[in-house]
Design a protein around this motif. Structure first.
Motif, PDB file in Angstrom:
ATOM      1  N   SER A 199       0.819  -1.197   0.000  1.00 23.52           N
ATOM      2  CA  SER A 199       0.000   0.000   0.000  1.00 23.52           C
ATOM      3  C   SER A 199       0.862   1.259   0.000  1.00 23.52           C
ATOM      4  O   SER A 199       0.580   2.219  -0.729  1.00 23.52           O
ATOM      5  CB  SER A 199      -0.928   0.007   1.220  1.00 23.52           C
ATOM      6  OG  SER A 199      -1.639   1.222   1.314  1.00 23.52           O
ATOM      7  N   HIS A 202       2.306   1.893  -3.432  1.00 24.42           N
ATOM      8  CA  HIS A 202       1.271   2.389  -4.355  1.00 24.42           C
ATOM      9  C   HIS A 202       0.927   3.848  -4.057  1.00 24.42           C
ATOM     10  O   HIS A 202       0.840   4.679  -4.987  1.00 24.42           O
ATOM     11  CB  HIS A 202       0.019   1.525  -4.237  1.00 24.42           C
ATOM     12  CG  HIS A 202      -1.150   2.051  -5.007  1.00 24.42           C
ATOM     13  ND1 HIS A 202      -1.249   1.958  -6.380  1.00 24.42           N
ATOM     14  CD2 HIS A 202      -2.281   2.699  -4.587  1.00 24.42           C
ATOM     15  CE1 HIS A 202      -2.380   2.515  -6.778  1.00 24.42           C
ATOM     16  NE2 HIS A 202      -3.015   2.973  -5.720  1.00 24.42           N
ATOM     17  N   ILE A 203       0.728   4.163  -2.778  1.00 28.60           N
ATOM     18  CA  ILE A 203       0.341   5.528  -2.402  1.00 28.60           C
ATOM     19  C   ILE A 203       1.423   6.527  -2.784  1.00 28.60           C
ATOM     20  O   ILE A 203       1.139   7.590  -3.351  1.00 28.60           O
ATOM     21  CB  ILE A 203       0.051   5.608  -0.887  1.00 28.60           C
ATOM     22  CG1 ILE A 203      -1.237   4.840  -0.552  1.00 28.60           C
ATOM     23  CG2 ILE A 203      -0.057   7.053  -0.423  1.00 28.60           C
ATOM     24  CD1 ILE A 203      -1.458   4.650   0.932  1.00 28.60           C
ATOM     25  N   GLU A 204       2.679   6.187  -2.504  1.00 27.80           N
ATOM     26  CA  GLU A 204       3.767   7.121  -2.794  1.00 27.80           C
ATOM     27  C   GLU A 204       3.993   7.246  -4.294  1.00 27.80           C
ATOM     28  O   GLU A 204       4.276   8.348  -4.798  1.00 27.80           O
ATOM     29  CB  GLU A 204       5.042   6.676  -2.086  1.00 27.80           C
ATOM     30  CG  GLU A 204       6.192   7.672  -2.178  1.00 27.80           C
ATOM     31  CD  GLU A 204       5.915   9.002  -1.507  1.00 27.80           C
ATOM     32  OE1 GLU A 204       6.786   9.891  -1.561  1.00 27.80           O
ATOM     33  OE2 GLU A 204       4.814   9.187  -0.925  1.00 27.80           O
ATOM     34  N   ARG A 205       3.843   6.154  -5.033  1.00 28.63           N
ATOM     35  CA  ARG A 205       3.997   6.223  -6.488  1.00 28.63           C
ATOM     36  C   ARG A 205       2.937   7.157  -7.093  1.00 28.63           C
ATOM     37  O   ARG A 205       3.243   7.979  -7.969  1.00 28.63           O
ATOM     38  CB  ARG A 205       3.886   4.830  -7.105  1.00 28.63           C
ATOM     39  CG  ARG A 205       4.059   4.836  -8.618  1.00 28.63           C
ATOM     40  CD  ARG A 205       3.957   3.449  -9.208  1.00 28.63           C
ATOM     41  NE  ARG A 205       5.122   2.626  -8.862  1.00 28.63           N
ATOM     42  CZ  ARG A 205       5.096   1.527  -8.140  1.00 28.63           C
ATOM     43  NH1 ARG A 205       3.934   1.076  -7.663  1.00 28.63           N
ATOM     44  NH2 ARG A 205       6.197   0.854  -7.886  1.00 28.63           N
ATOM     45  N   GLU A 206       1.700   7.035  -6.612  1.00 30.18           N
ATOM     46  CA  GLU A 206       0.627   7.888  -7.129  1.00 30.18           C
ATOM     47  C   GLU A 206       0.851   9.351  -6.742  1.00 30.18           C
ATOM     48  O   GLU A 206       0.588  10.258  -7.538  1.00 30.18           O
ATOM     49  CB  GLU A 206      -0.729   7.405  -6.599  1.00 30.18           C
ATOM     50  CG  GLU A 206      -1.163   6.058  -7.158  1.00 30.18           C
ATOM     51  CD  GLU A 206      -1.300   6.082  -8.672  1.00 30.18           C
ATOM     52  OE1 GLU A 206      -1.953   7.014  -9.197  1.00 30.18           O
ATOM     53  OE2 GLU A 206      -0.719   5.192  -9.332  1.00 30.18           O
ATOM     54  N   ARG A 207       1.333   9.594  -5.550  1.00 31.89           N
ATOM     55  CA  ARG A 207       1.600  10.976  -5.120  1.00 31.89           C
ATOM     56  C   ARG A 207       2.683  11.617  -5.981  1.00 31.89           C
ATOM     57  O   ARG A 207       2.548  12.765  -6.423  1.00 31.89           O
ATOM     58  CB  ARG A 207       2.025  10.997  -3.654  1.00 31.89           C
ATOM     59  CG  ARG A 207       2.197  12.406  -3.078  1.00 31.89           C
ATOM     60  CD  ARG A 207       2.822  12.370  -1.693  1.00 31.89           C
ATOM     61  NE  ARG A 207       4.239  12.039  -1.756  1.00 31.89           N
ATOM     62  CZ  ARG A 207       5.207  12.935  -1.964  1.00 31.89           C
ATOM     63  NH1 ARG A 207       4.910  14.222  -2.139  1.00 31.89           N
ATOM     64  NH2 ARG A 207       6.466  12.549  -2.008  1.00 31.89           N
ATOM     65  N   LYS A 209       3.553  10.757  -8.980  1.00 31.49           N
ATOM     66  CA  LYS A 209       3.048  10.929 -10.346  1.00 31.49           C
ATOM     67  C   LYS A 209       2.219  12.206 -10.451  1.00 31.49           C
ATOM     68  O   LYS A 209       2.337  12.966 -11.420  1.00 31.49           O
ATOM     69  CB  LYS A 209       2.215   9.717 -10.747  1.00 31.49           C
ATOM     70  CG  LYS A 209       1.737   9.739 -12.188  1.00 31.49           C
ATOM     71  CD  LYS A 209       0.810   8.577 -12.486  1.00 31.49           C
ATOM     72  CE  LYS A 209       1.528   7.239 -12.313  1.00 31.49           C
ATOM     73  NZ  LYS A 209       0.628   6.096 -12.675  1.00 31.49           N
ATOM     74  N   ARG A 210       1.372  12.457  -9.445  1.00 23.73           N
ATOM     75  CA  ARG A 210       0.542  13.670  -9.467  1.00 23.73           C
ATOM     76  C   ARG A 210       1.392  14.942  -9.454  1.00 23.73           C
ATOM     77  O   ARG A 210       1.022  15.957 -10.037  1.00 23.73           O
ATOM     78  CB  ARG A 210      -0.419  13.687  -8.270  1.00 23.73           C
ATOM     79  CG  ARG A 210      -1.554  12.694  -8.347  1.00 23.73           C
ATOM     80  CD  ARG A 210      -2.627  13.025  -7.327  1.00 23.73           C
ATOM     81  NE  ARG A 210      -2.110  13.096  -5.970  1.00 23.73           N
ATOM     82  CZ  ARG A 210      -2.014  12.056  -5.144  1.00 23.73           C
ATOM     83  NH1 ARG A 210      -2.406  10.853  -5.562  1.00 23.73           N
ATOM     84  NH2 ARG A 210      -1.546  12.201  -3.920  1.00 23.73           N
ATOM     85  N   TRP A 215       9.815   7.940  -9.514  1.00 27.63           N
ATOM     86  CA  TRP A 215       9.988   7.161  -8.275  1.00 27.63           C
ATOM     87  C   TRP A 215      11.352   7.421  -7.656  1.00 27.63           C
ATOM     88  O   TRP A 215      11.459   7.692  -6.461  1.00 27.63           O
ATOM     89  CB  TRP A 215       9.796   5.667  -8.562  1.00 27.63           C
ATOM     90  CG  TRP A 215      10.110   4.813  -7.369  1.00 27.63           C
ATOM     91  CD1 TRP A 215      11.237   4.113  -7.115  1.00 27.63           C
ATOM     92  CD2 TRP A 215       9.256   4.600  -6.229  1.00 27.63           C
ATOM     93  NE1 TRP A 215      11.157   3.463  -5.909  1.00 27.63           N
ATOM     94  CE2 TRP A 215       9.949   3.749  -5.344  1.00 27.63           C
ATOM     95  CE3 TRP A 215       7.974   5.046  -5.886  1.00 27.63           C
ATOM     96  CZ2 TRP A 215       9.404   3.333  -4.131  1.00 27.63           C
ATOM     97  CZ3 TRP A 215       7.439   4.626  -4.682  1.00 27.63           C
ATOM     98  CH2 TRP A 215       8.154   3.783  -3.817  1.00 27.63           C
ATOM     99  N   ASN A 220      10.806  11.452  -2.868  1.00 29.39           N
ATOM    100  CA  ASN A 220      10.176  10.198  -2.462  1.00 29.39           C
ATOM    101  C   ASN A 220      10.346   9.993  -0.956  1.00 29.39           C
ATOM    102  O   ASN A 220      11.462   9.784  -0.467  1.00 29.39           O
ATOM    103  CB  ASN A 220      10.823   9.039  -3.236  1.00 29.39           C
ATOM    104  CG  ASN A 220      10.106   7.721  -3.016  1.00 29.39           C
ATOM    105  OD1 ASN A 220       9.708   7.393  -1.899  1.00 29.39           O
ATOM    106  ND2 ASN A 220       9.948   6.949  -4.076  1.00 29.39           N
TER     107      ASN A 220
END
Length: 385
Positions: A199, A202-207, A209-210, A215, A220
């Motif tokens: 989780s 996933h959360i950090e990758r999406e943040r 990306k926004r 990565w 990060n």
């Protein structure tokens, strides 16, 4: 003036420094063994957490006092409380350096070194709680200190997962850190560890990306925290040699396991209500287990007032309140950790309490899916078609 009541709006004000006894336990073993000749004191961390604190919890009892609403701002801005958590870090790291020196030598037996690693592991686990308190703050300094506190346990992804994952999904089947009714601690641990790690990624990758970052970026949060662990462990290994590596790893594993065991206790079987549209209702005090045992609350910076923490995550530990709406544990976290190690005993104590919280309707609980029909049948319910 309000201060005339007891010199402070917080009657526990001068007790919070006692929370530093936890990291100081890593500094004590050599002196205790030297003066008593009792090698059992290499295991002082587990002794304090699993034996001494539960006994003191029962002897001292509960503290159900709440801060007054009019004192909230005063308590929140009082930097004394921040320094009680700040000071945890240098004491914690000093203990780790001393332990590394002892692990590198030949003066201790393997059993004694394992005991010292267990002590450091318990300090590391409690250190994650200090990181938890600091990580919820908006100040950049405190957020960086949170990552530093996580370095010893190599559990840096907790900084992301707890704040952005656990708090969003707590007390729902989607949250890996919320234990289910009928789920033993030993089933929960791998699910929470693996699920929380995935989780966080996933959360950090999406943040990232926004925000237009890759990565592998200095932005990060997870890599920042892991880098601190790499620097800390790398420096210790360079100074004291590879022979300390097994003990470094062991203390980190114990620290992470202690954190996850506390997670197991905090939300066992609790489930948030559904809104009419099918979404989850906002987290309320009824969705976390509480305990007002004074001693453990001092050692864990009011972590046991977990219901108010989830309902109001911006509150600092000194302002957290107990609530009649919150389900109450029969003992403090330290005692409940011991009970959780024995699943049959845990279920005998906690399942009836969970059932009572839901007024006898066990279908309202967060139930282990593969045991759902069996549990519903045991309480004379039928699973929904």
């Amino acid at each position: 003036m309000a201060g005339k009541r007891s010199g402070s709006p917080d009657p526990k004000r001068h007790l919070w420094v006692l929370g530093l006894i936890a990291p100081m336990s890593a500094l004590l073993p050599s002196q205790l063994v030297l003066y008593t000749k009792l090698e059992v004191f290499w295991w002082i961390g587990p002794i304090i957490v699993l034996i001494v604190i539960p006994v003191l919890d029962w002897v001292v009892g509960e503290d159900g006092t709440n801060p007054r609403d009019e004192d909230y701002e005063l308590l929140s801005k009082d930097r004394y409380y921040r320094w009680c958590t700040y000071m945890f870090l240098p004491v914690q790291l000093s203990g780790l350096i001393i332990a590394a020196y002892m692990w590198s030598g030949d003066a201790l037996s393997v059993v004694d070194k394992l005991g010292l690693a267990a002590t450091l592991g318990f300090v590391s686990g409690i250190g994650i709680n200090a990181a938890h308190e600091l990580g919820h703050r908006v100040e950049h300094l405190e957020r960086w200190l949170s990552k530093i506190a996580l370095a010893q346990s190599a559990y840096g992804h907790f900084f992301v997962e707890h704040n952005k994952g656990h708090h969003a999904r707590v007390a729902t089947p989607e949250d890996p850190a919320s234990a289910r009714m009928g789920e033993s601690l030993w089933e929960f641990l791998p699910r929470s560890v693996i699920g929380g790690f995935r989780s966080a990624i996933h959360i950090e990758r999406e943040r990232l990306k926004r925000k237009g970052h890759r990565w592998f970026s200095v932005h990060n949060h997870i890599l920042q925290a892991w880098a601190m662990t790499a620097v800390l462990f790398g420096a210790l290994l360079a100074i004291y040699g590879l022979r300390i590596l097994p003990y470094l790893v062991l203390q980190a594993v114990i620290g992470a396991a202690l954190l996850e065991t506390v997670n197991y206790v905090e939300h066992y079987g609790l489930l948030r209500r559904r809104r009419p549209n099918g979404g989850w209702a906002r987290c309320s005090p009824r969705d976390s287990w509480n305990s007002d045992r004074l001693v453990t609350n001092i050692f864990l910076f009011h972590l046991q007032r977990h219901s108010d923490h989830h309902a109001n995550p911006g509150r600092r530990y000194q302002t957290l309140r107990t609530s009649e709406e919150a389900p109450q544990l029969p003992a403090g976290y330290a005692t409940m950790i011991v009970l959780a190690l024995f699943p049959p005993l845990w279920r005998i104590i906690m399942d009836p309490r969970l059932l009572e919280h839901y007024a006898g309707d066990v279908s309202q609980a967060n139930i282990q899916p593969r045991k759902r029909e069996r549990i519903l049948a045991a309480y004379e319910y039928r699973a929904a078609a």
